[in-house]
Design an enzyme around this catalytic site. Structure first.
Site, mmCIF file in Angstrom:
data_model
loop_
_atom_site.group_PDB
_atom_site.id
_atom_site.type_symbol
_atom_site.label_atom_id
_atom_site.label_comp_id
_atom_site.label_asym_id
_atom_site.label_seq_id
_atom_site.Cartn_x
_atom_site.Cartn_y
_atom_site.Cartn_z
ATOM 1 N N GLY A 1 -7.957 -2.755 -0.257
ATOM 2 C CA GLY A 1 -7.059 -2.884 0.895
ATOM 3 C C GLY A 1 -5.653 -2.402 0.573
ATOM 4 N N ASP A 2 -5.152 -2.802 -0.583
ATOM 5 C CA ASP A 2 -3.826 -2.339 -0.995
ATOM 6 C C ASP A 2 -3.800 -0.825 -1.180
ATOM 7 O OD1 ASP A 2 -1.924 -4.679 -1.650
ATOM 8 O OD2 ASP A 2 -3.829 -5.341 -2.480
ATOM 9 N N SER A 3 -4.846 -0.294 -1.809
ATOM 10 C CA SER A 3 -4.870 1.151 -2.057
ATOM 11 C C SER A 3 -4.927 1.916 -0.749
ATOM 12 C CB SER A 3 -6.067 1.516 -2.931
ATOM 13 O OG SER A 3 -5.998 0.844 -4.161
ATOM 14 N N ALA B 1 -3.786 0.892 2.131
ATOM 15 C CA ALA B 1 -2.467 0.789 2.757
ATOM 16 C C ALA B 1 -1.501 1.782 2.112
ATOM 17 C CB ALA B 1 -1.947 -0.642 2.647
ATOM 18 N N GLY B 2 -1.590 1.927 0.794
ATOM 19 C CA GLY B 2 -0.739 2.893 0.102
ATOM 20 C C GLY B 2 -1.024 4.319 0.547
#
Lengths: 408, 408
Positions: B175-177, B179-180
């Site tokens: 999820g973080d990746s 978003a990045g």
């Protein structure tokens, strides 16, 4: 080509897509959502995704989203003369994106060199399973295989020895979608350098592999393995380096995710659990200790959670300000008030279905220029005449191409 | 700021990162890999990721990758006067990226309005769990929770009723990746519109939510649910709409992925399996039939595969031109000849470790301007003086800031 009204940060950019399935079309959906004018070239029989997933009267619902905001031009690329049509369209485009097997576009008379003879500043994006060169370049690009080679599948599993079942596929075509995202980033980056005041006006080539898009997300896996020799193993529903963070069972047979993996969060969770001795237990005094004793810790938390129905448990956790959630399915996503507030779930009129369909919104959200869902996935060749006329084809030329079944 | 030699399509772009953990720093790693000059502002104690994952002498190996190609400036943002330092740096930047909780940057004296007073054309990228507005905006942004709300976790599981274990976390911070990645796409898109000849020179605001980045990848889930009411369920190691494609067991206790899900591939697989009656079985005569009878089909294939060791089986499948692979772990990725050929796995000197470390390559690969790994994750504040001097701070000013412990 004819002018249409566009908004969003990519307004004024034109992309030719010669794509099929997921990766290249997902790339252009992102670009089109942000305002680019995407012209999708598809076979006279249409992209196969028009038949994928649940459908109504033979029309795929996914297509409504996957092809939205794009213009459809139907061209039989195998017909003699088709390459000439593409080459004329390319003159008006900033970039071309394709996801045939490497070399196939060139065999159709559309090599990078030929394309750049028509448009020297064209940015060309190739999306494939393994890339445009190297020993695997000619292998078929199946998403599930690329995800396995990128290292993601191995980790999408329960810890070794805890399950007889194989590692699961992430439930969507994650490798294709990632490749599409990377291709979009590469293309816009190349266009920024080409088009800015101090830029060089050059058309660059972007070569995205599905396997590499996955590998790129694997965090510290490569340097850790290279230096320590340690092969990272799956950790099921946990995070390998922080605890407690997992899915816990409830009395009504559901799973609730709880992230208590910081000191204040863990203290709040302990206070909420009350009677148990968690807070004072030396096995759980700091994060390294909790990670080392995670099985015992999770057993204690699970014994507590399974006294409650999921709804009650979530209510307790929210009041205690401990991050937690049920695991959303499609119905949860569609109803979520935050997604609705941000227009990340919205209804969009689709004339092909004669009604409004539920669409995901536009990501990334550009607050002051968000773009719009201008239209849903078009019918095959819906814009053939408009696009060709806009690129200077005369009506008799268009009629002749149609007569020869080069276009539809 | 001082000049450094950069290559790659984002050469000439300068980004200020006020990020931590994964999402914003992953965004800027992508931009830096493509040639942007990324200045990372971190606390005097450093970004917590410097301690994450496997480490050598207290130095995280992941950091070498996560912070590569960026310059580190150490600023105590809580100190009075720190905002003034940031505001001077911002004058020389094209974009700022941050991933505090919504509103926190403004509380530090760095609201969008204040930032744009210094640099009206600044593109500002916010990355958060749920977005900058709406009922959930103030919730803590835990990756695993965002992934669950985006709908991905529900599908990363075995089919209902086949396992007592919870759905697995995809083994990385997906999820973080994501978003990045979306933030990087949004920022470069905004800069393209700002900087192109016909552009508007405006600084836009990009507001990326982790939950939304995940939801955006869920294919036809929303229109399918909205129209048919069907809630998509996990399918374990299979693809729900095509068969056969799954993981099959081998005699030596491994899993081999086989994608036989097209007519010619299925025919080749049948021929390879020889003695069995697959090819003529009406239950398997076309893809819809195979999907309807997938359990029986997979049982027959599994009974065949488990006669062989994995290596033998893969050899047979390769000779028969049926797409298949073992499930790669870190060691397989590091050794893969295609990744090596494409420089997607490479050794990079890291002075902090005094030796070469194994890094993933640069994705997307821009063939004619690929960028480079200029340096590995820097020490805390390694570039503070260089960056401040480049932005016009005098040596006495820098000394005074250091004396007051505003910078390090």
């Amino acid at each position: 080509m004819t002018k249409r009204k566009f908004s969003g940060p990519l307004r004024g950019m034109r992309i030719l897509e010669i794509g099929h399935f997921i990766a290249a079309p997902f790339c252009t959906r992102l670009l089109a959502d942000l305002g680019a004018d995407v012209v999708k070239v598809e076979p006279l029989s249409g992209d196969p995704v028009r038949k994928w997933g649940d459908s109504v009267d033979g029309k795929s619902l996914w297509w409504s989203v996957h092809a939205r905001n794009k213009r459809s031009v139907a061209v039989n690329l195998k017909a003699p003369g088709a390459a000439g049509v593409i080459l004329r369209l390319v003159r008006d485009c900033d970039a071309l994106v394709e996801n045939f097997r490497p070399g196939q576009l060139a065999r159709m008379g559309l090599s990078n060199e030929t394309l750049r003879r028509e448009n020297p500043a064209l940015v060309i994006g190739h999306v494939s399973g393994y890339g445009q060169d190297g020993p695997y370049r000619d292998r078929a690009a199946f998403g599930v295989i690329g995800e396995a080679i990128g290292g993601l599948r191995h980790l999408s599993d329960h810890p070794p020895g805890t399950s007889d079942l194989p590692p699961v596929r992430v439930g969507v075509s994650i490798g294709d979608s990632l490749a599409g995202l990377y291709a979009a980033l590469g293309i816009v980056s190349a266009l920024w350098q080409r088009d800015r005041a101090a830029g060089d006006g050059r058309g660059r080539t972007v070569d995205v592999a599905l396997t590499e898009s996955v590998l790129s997300l694997m965090e510290g896996m490569l340097p850790e393995y290279g230096e320590t020799g340690k092969v990272r193993q799956p950790s099921g529903s946990r995070i390998p380096t922080a605890a407690p963070s997992s899915a816990y069972p409830t009395r009504d047979g559901k799973w609730v995710l709880i992230a208590g993996n910081s000191e204040p969060l863990f203290q709040r969770l302990c206070a909420l659990m009350g009677g148990t001795d968690l807070a004072g237990d030396p096995r759980f005094c700091d994060n390294p200790s909790r990670v080392a004793n995670v099985a015992a810790l999770d057993d204690m938390i699970g014994a507590w959670t399974c006294q409650f129905e999921a709804a009650t448990l979530l209510d307790l956790l929210e009041k205690a300000d401990v991050p937690a959630t049920r695991i959303y399915d499609a119905a949860d996503c569609a109803a979520d008030p935050q997604f609705r507030h941000r227009e990340m779930v919205r209804e969009v009129e689709d004339p092909l279905f004669g009604k409004a369909l539920t669409h995901p919104g536009i990501v990334p959200k550009v607050t002051d220029d968000p773009g719009e869902i201008r239209w849903c996935g078009a019918a095959i060749g819906e814009h053939t005449d408009e696009v060709l006329a806009g690129s200077g084809f005369t009506l008799p030329e268009i009629a002749a191409l149609r007569e020869k079944e080069i276009i539809a």
